[in-house]
Design an enzyme around this catalytic site. Structure first.
Site, PDB file in Angstrom:
ATOM      1  CE  LYS A  43      -0.302  -0.568   5.000  1.00 14.24           C
ATOM      2  NZ  LYS A  43      -1.109  -1.098   6.099  1.00 14.24           N
ATOM      3  NE  ARG A 137      -6.298  -0.095  11.479  1.00 16.15           N
ATOM      4  CZ  ARG A 137      -5.071  -0.308  11.048  1.00 16.15           C
ATOM      5  NH1 ARG A 137      -4.117   0.567  11.283  1.00 16.15           N
ATOM      6  NH2 ARG A 137      -4.769  -1.403  10.389  1.00 16.15           N
ATOM      7  CE1 TYR A 253      10.964  31.683   2.390  1.00 23.96           C
ATOM      8  CE2 TYR A 253      11.374  29.310   2.386  1.00 23.96           C
ATOM      9  CZ  TYR A 253      10.960  30.469   1.736  1.00 23.96           C
ATOM     10  OH  TYR A 253      10.568  30.407   0.435  1.00 23.96           O
ATOM     11  CG  MET A 301       7.937  22.948  -1.259  1.00 21.71           C
ATOM     12  SD  MET A 301       6.681  23.766  -2.253  1.00 21.71           S
ATOM     13  CE  MET A 301       5.768  24.655  -1.016  1.00 21.71           C
TER      14      MET A 301
END
Ligand code: PLP
Length: 351
Positions: A43, A137, A253, A301
């Site tokens: 998955k 779940r 940043y 990013m």
């Protein structure tokens, strides 16, 4: 004029999947499963490492049962293995899901009485059944196992999922005992309980089929597996630009790094969009050969800036290796090994 077949330049970051290590991990987990056979959880695009990179290798190693979560994940896996070997963990949610299951030939894991009724009403056929033995779940509960909706099913695999296999916990044994109770009542061909960590719990948890995911891809959820599991993912990125920094100049940043003395830095082509999350900035490094290049300032990013003091010869275009140690490093940065794999970004998977 635009070229009709533009040729992409070489990528500036790459993920290398060590297929030999992946095959060896599956074989080790299959051997540790004893009389049971190992399947593979594929998955989430093989936990971020890419279906096309991994599924053919797992198939060639001998794996015959593959688990995905969504129907949308089936076509990519079915390019490499027979669809009837693919189990879809989320089951059928509507008639469209049932129709797709039949059209493509993959097998739903039925998780509730509603899903059981839906599957039967839409024509039935082979399915798997998830029993909830304590994770709360997905799965039908123990007091639903005698229901007519369950008897109407034609069940290949009767399965459950361990909540705390990575801990030594009495609930593991309780869950295994409940699955055995269910097996006495619900007709089935195969029984399955253990994920990667469950395999390390021993023969009482293996039943007929184990379902490793994380450990295939290099994750070590329990110390017992450490000697058997090899790292699979390797990540490298190129330096885009090098430049000098004067004392007092800041990087990135919010200027969270300020140079105390003059130094040379490099901007590397990997960022949080590629799965190099901000949590992995401070205190971490990339490497050029064996030279450590500490990360400076915040992860952007698409980029990260590194200190080139230890590698004065590095130039733009050079490749650096980005440690993707999903075990130690993940914990050190407050991530789980699962998150460290599945956050690998699309650009990096394609690199
Ligand atoms: C994801 C998953 C697995 C694999 O678990 P790992 O901890 O990655 O080995 C096995 N079974 C089910 C039901 C799952 O959802």
């Amino acid at each position: 004029m635009t070229d009709t077949h533009p040729v992409l330049p070489p990528a500036s970051l790459r993920l290398t999947v060590d297929r030999g290590a992946l095959a060896a991990n599956w074989q080790a987990l299959n051997a540790l499963s004893g009389a049971a056979k190992a399947g593979a959880a594929v998955k989430a695009d093989c936990y971020g490492l890419g279906v096309d990179n991994c599924v053919p290798t797992l198939r060639d190693a001998g794996c015959e049962t593959f688990f995905v979560a969504h129907w949308s994940e089936v076509p990519a896996v079915a390019r490499h293995v027979p669809a009837h070997q693919i189990a879809v963990l989320h089951g059928v949610l509507d008639l469209a899901g049932c129709a797709f299951a039949r059209a493509i030939g993959a097998v739903p894991v039925i998780n509730s009485l509603e899903q059981a009724e839906l599957w039967t009403a839409s024509g039935g056929g082979a399915c798997h059944l998830m029993i909830d033995t304590g994770i709360n779940r997905l799965g039908i509960s123990m007091d639903e196992i005698n229901s007519p909706a369950v008897s109407a099913l034609s069940i290949d695999m009767l399965m459950s999922h361990l909540a705390s296999a990575d801990e030594d916990n009495a609930t593991n044994h309780r869950q295994a005992a409940l699955l055995q109770d269910a097996a006495k009542v619900v007709p089935h061909r195969r029984l399955s309980l253990a994920n990667s960590a469950g395999i390390a719990l021993g023969a009482d948890f293996a039943f007929d089929l184990t379902r490793p995911g994380l450990a295939l891809y290099g994750g070590i959820p329990r110390a017992e597996l450490a000697g058997f599991i090899k790292p699979v993912a390797m990540v490298e990125a190129r330096i885009l630009q090098c430049h000098p920094l004067a004392a007092g100049e800041a990087v990135g940043y919010n200027a969270t790094f300020v140079a105390e003395t003059a130094m040379r830095v490099g901007t590397v082509s990997i960022g949080y969009a590629d799965g190099f999350l901000r949590a992995r900035g401070r205190g971490n490094a990339v490497f050029h050969e064996s030279r450590r290049l500490p990360i400076l300032g915040k992860v952007s990013m698409d980029m990260v800036v590194v200190d080139l003091s230890a590698a004065p010869d590095c130039v733009a275009g050079d490749w650096v290796s980005v440690p993707w140690d999903i075990n130690a490093a993940a914990l050190q940065n407050g991530l789980s090994p699962y998150e460290m794999l599945t956050s690998i970004g699309q650009r990096l998977r394609k690199g």
